[in-house]
Scaffold this motif. Structure first.
Motif, mmCIF file in Angstrom:
data_model
loop_
_atom_site.group_PDB
_atom_site.id
_atom_site.type_symbol
_atom_site.label_atom_id
_atom_site.label_comp_id
_atom_site.label_asym_id
_atom_site.label_seq_id
_atom_site.Cartn_x
_atom_site.Cartn_y
_atom_site.Cartn_z
ATOM 1 N N ARG A 188 92.997 17.550 -108.262
ATOM 2 C CA ARG A 188 92.531 17.868 -109.612
ATOM 3 C C ARG A 188 93.642 18.468 -110.475
ATOM 4 O O ARG A 188 93.795 18.111 -111.645
ATOM 5 N N THR A 189 94.430 19.383 -109.895
ATOM 6 C CA THR A 189 95.503 19.982 -110.690
ATOM 7 C C THR A 189 96.620 18.974 -110.947
ATOM 8 O O THR A 189 97.259 19.018 -112.000
ATOM 9 N N TRP A 190 96.850 18.036 -110.022
ATOM 10 C CA TRP A 190 97.839 16.985 -110.283
ATOM 11 C C TRP A 190 97.412 16.170 -111.505
ATOM 12 O O TRP A 190 98.235 15.851 -112.367
ATOM 13 N N THR A 191 96.132 15.839 -111.579
ATOM 14 C CA THR A 191 95.633 15.064 -112.715
ATOM 15 C C THR A 191 95.854 15.813 -114.020
ATOM 16 O O THR A 191 96.279 15.232 -115.028
ATOM 17 N N LEU A 192 95.593 17.104 -114.010
ATOM 18 C CA LEU A 192 95.746 17.892 -115.231
ATOM 19 C C LEU A 192 97.208 17.989 -115.650
ATOM 20 O O LEU A 192 97.541 17.868 -116.832
ATOM 21 N N HIS A 193 98.103 18.201 -114.683
ATOM 22 C CA HIS A 193 99.523 18.392 -115.000
ATOM 23 C C HIS A 193 100.230 17.103 -115.398
ATOM 24 O O HIS A 193 101.253 17.146 -116.091
ATOM 25 N N SER B 105 107.020 22.582 -113.757
ATOM 26 C CA SER B 105 107.867 23.772 -113.792
ATOM 27 C C SER B 105 107.451 24.700 -114.918
ATOM 28 O O SER B 105 107.415 25.915 -114.759
ATOM 29 N N ALA B 106 107.140 24.112 -116.086
ATOM 30 C CA ALA B 106 106.698 24.936 -117.213
ATOM 31 C C ALA B 106 105.388 25.630 -116.884
ATOM 32 O O ALA B 106 105.183 26.804 -117.210
ATOM 33 N N GLY B 107 104.494 24.904 -116.220
ATOM 34 C CA GLY B 107 103.213 25.501 -115.828
ATOM 35 C C GLY B 107 103.419 26.635 -114.853
ATOM 36 O O GLY B 107 102.790 27.680 -114.949
ATOM 37 N N ARG B 108 104.335 26.462 -113.906
ATOM 38 C CA ARG B 108 104.597 27.513 -112.930
ATOM 39 C C ARG B 108 105.210 28.731 -113.605
ATOM 40 O O ARG B 108 104.899 29.862 -113.263
ATOM 41 N N ALA B 109 106.089 28.483 -114.571
ATOM 42 C CA ALA B 109 106.715 29.606 -115.266
ATOM 43 C C ALA B 109 105.679 30.434 -116.013
ATOM 44 O O ALA B 109 105.705 31.659 -116.007
ATOM 45 N N LYS B 110 104.742 29.775 -116.665
ATOM 46 C CA LYS B 110 103.676 30.488 -117.382
ATOM 47 C C LYS B 110 102.749 31.205 -116.425
ATOM 48 O O LYS B 110 102.231 32.279 -116.721
ATOM 49 N N GLN C 202 86.045 19.691 -117.232
ATOM 50 C CA GLN C 202 86.856 20.778 -116.690
ATOM 51 C C GLN C 202 88.332 20.572 -116.996
ATOM 52 O O GLN C 202 89.040 21.510 -117.391
ATOM 53 N N LEU C 203 88.818 19.348 -116.838
ATOM 54 C CA LEU C 203 90.227 19.061 -117.109
ATOM 55 C C LEU C 203 90.581 19.340 -118.564
ATOM 56 O O LEU C 203 91.686 19.804 -118.869
ATOM 57 N N ASN C 204 89.662 19.058 -119.468
ATOM 58 C CA ASN C 204 89.926 19.276 -120.889
ATOM 59 C C ASN C 204 89.785 20.744 -121.287
ATOM 60 O O ASN C 204 90.342 21.160 -122.295
ATOM 61 N N ALA C 205 89.028 21.525 -120.498
ATOM 62 C CA ALA C 205 88.752 22.909 -120.882
ATOM 63 C C ALA C 205 89.682 23.917 -120.221
ATOM 64 O O ALA C 205 89.937 24.991 -120.785
ATOM 65 N N PHE C 206 90.218 23.609 -119.032
ATOM 66 C CA PHE C 206 90.993 24.595 -118.275
ATOM 67 C C PHE C 206 92.422 24.702 -118.818
ATOM 68 O O PHE C 206 93.087 23.676 -119.002
ATOM 69 N N PRO C 207 92.928 25.913 -119.053
ATOM 70 C CA PRO C 207 94.338 26.086 -119.409
ATOM 71 C C PRO C 207 95.223 25.551 -118.282
ATOM 72 O O PRO C 207 94.980 25.833 -117.109
ATOM 73 N N THR C 208 96.249 24.801 -118.641
ATOM 74 C CA THR C 208 97.078 24.129 -117.635
ATOM 75 C C THR C 208 97.680 25.101 -116.635
ATOM 76 O O THR C 208 97.673 24.853 -115.430
ATOM 77 N N ALA C 209 98.184 26.233 -117.096
ATOM 78 C CA ALA C 209 98.877 27.168 -116.215
ATOM 79 C C ALA C 209 97.940 27.861 -115.238
ATOM 80 O O ALA C 209 98.394 28.416 -114.236
ATOM 81 N N LEU C 210 96.646 27.869 -115.512
ATOM 82 C CA LEU C 210 95.675 28.555 -114.654
ATOM 83 C C LEU C 210 94.660 27.597 -114.048
ATOM 84 O O LEU C 210 93.628 28.027 -113.519
ATOM 85 N N ALA C 211 94.945 26.297 -114.109
ATOM 86 C CA ALA C 211 93.972 25.300 -113.647
ATOM 87 C C ALA C 211 93.652 25.467 -112.171
ATOM 88 O O ALA C 211 92.506 25.315 -111.749
ATOM 89 N N GLY C 212 94.664 25.771 -111.348
ATOM 90 C CA GLY C 212 94.429 25.913 -109.917
ATOM 91 C C GLY C 212 93.442 27.018 -109.601
ATOM 92 O O GLY C 212 92.537 26.844 -108.789
#
Length: 393
Positions: free
Chosen positions: A103-108, A178-183, A311-321
């Motif tokens: 799921r997080t791969w799809t979002l990222h 990487s940007a998601g991990r940094a955030k 869920q994919l459209n609503a979750f902030p990318t950096a906190l999706a996991g």
């Protein structure tokens, strides 16, 4: 996604043979211990989601694949309670990691427009792998050899199928991850509940609700069909037909969903699931009950895919996991409660009244999910307007 097909083929090869193998040796107690341990391990999903936000979904997929394969391999040992528990714990963490990683791969790695076909295709591969694994497990065991030889070979083959998926894990966008991990680096659970409290509490509540009514109904479907007059010899055929209908729905879902709002699709699909469940509760005809179950399978597919898109459209990318982990942990908690209460309800109230309770919970979910995600969308649309007005004042 070829990875999804391999993973679910291996999963259902193993899940089909696992209880048969343990039952042959009168070790169903150990099977129960393994199953319970796997469910308990699944509640760690929220922590696995945190790791996905830090390390990226691909690393979590790789780790989860190895762990699940290892847990499945341990199932060849049937006469040790310690090994059975270890198998369940390892496999439970592995499976949870894979589900969150997908799921997080799809979002990222996708845009909002790309998600509909990708999620639909993944669900199709899920259903195809499930059908292949369930449909061939017994025949493979019998073909390979009688007794333990057939069962053990199928269990090892299943673990090998899952492990082979390592070569099929799709690459990710390095810059995006990487940007998601940094955030997410300094963001923990406190951040999620402080900055996104409404979102976190909402997904936990909805996940718990869905898990509860699913486990009240799904484990008892064979019993329910038999009580409605479906011959015992045909119960498996009816369940297989429902799976085929769901597989067919998955094949056409992408094109249909691209043209419609996920909110509307979920409302209609889940409402139709509730209607089909009601027919199942009130039916006095075995064939009407069978048709209701088959139709329910198609609409359940629509509800599943559209809810993930929401869920994919609503979750902030950096906190999706973390958020996907919360959903999964809440679902499993609801599943545990529903499973514990379901048997008591069937015993005390009978199947019809119990399925009516499941119908009411399904209808409540059909209304609450669109209300919740619709409100989130309205808030996200008004937030920039408020910021703009504040800047010009």
């Amino acid at each position: 996604m070829a990875y999804t097909f391999m993973f679910f083929t291996g999963m259902w090869l193993s899940k089909t043979v696992h209880p048969l193998y343990f039952n042959t040796h009168d070790d169903l107690v150990n099977f129960g211990l393994s199953y319970t341990a796997m469910a308990i391990a699944g509640t760690t999903s929220v922590f696995i989601g945190r790791l996905s936000d830090r390390w990226g979904p691909r690393a979590v997929l790789i780790g989860g694949t190895v762990l699940y394969s290892a847990g499945m391999t341990l199932r060849v040992v049937h006469d040790s309670a310690v090994v059975a528990v270890a198998s369940g714990l390892v496999a439970g963490v592995g499976a949870s990691s894979v589900f969150i990683g997908l799921r997080t791969w799809t979002l990222h790695n996708t845009t909002e427009e790309q998600r509909v076909p990708i999620v639909s295709r993944r669900e199709f591969m899920n259903q195809a792998g499930t059908a292949l694994g369930m449909g061939t497990a017994g025949a493979l065991a019998a073909f390979i050899g009688a007794g333990d030889r057939g069962y053990v070979c199928v269990l090892l083959l299943a673990a090998g199928c899952v492990l082979a998926g390592l070569f099929l894990i799709p690459p990710g966008r390095t810059s995006t991850v990487s940007a998601g991990r940094a955030k997410a680096g300094g963001a923990g659970f406190a951040t999620v509940f402080r900055e996104h409290r409404g979102l976190a509490l909402g997904v936990v509540g909805l996940g718990f609700l869905m898990g509860s009514y699913a486990s009240i109904l799904s484990p008892y479907l064979p019993l329910l069909l038999a009580e409605r007059g479906v011959p015992v010899a045909l119960v498996g055929v009816v369940l297989a037909l429902a799976s085929v209908v769901r597989l067919t729905a998955a094949a056409v879902a992408g094109k249909y969903l691209r043209e419609r709002s996920p909110l509307a699709v979920f409302l209609v699909s889940e409402s139709c699931c509730a209607a089909a469940t009601l027919i199942l509760a009130l039916s006095v005809s075995p064939w009407l009950a069978a048709c209701a179950l088959a139709v329910r399978g198609a609409f359940l597919l629509g509800a599943t895919v559209s809810q993930e898109l929401l869920q994919l459209n609503a979750f902030p990318t950096a906190l999706a996991g973390v958020l996907f982990g919360l959903v999964q942990s809440a679902f499993l908690a609801g599943d545990a409660l529903g499973g514990a209460v379901g048997g008591w309800l069937y015993h005390q109230l009978g199947s019809s009244h119990t399925v009516l309770i499941a119908t009411v919970l399904t209808l409540a979910n059909a209304l609450l999910v669109p209300t919740f995600y619709g409100r989130l969308r309205r808030l996200s649309e008004t937030a920039p307007e408020r910021q703009s007005a504040h800047a010009t004042s």
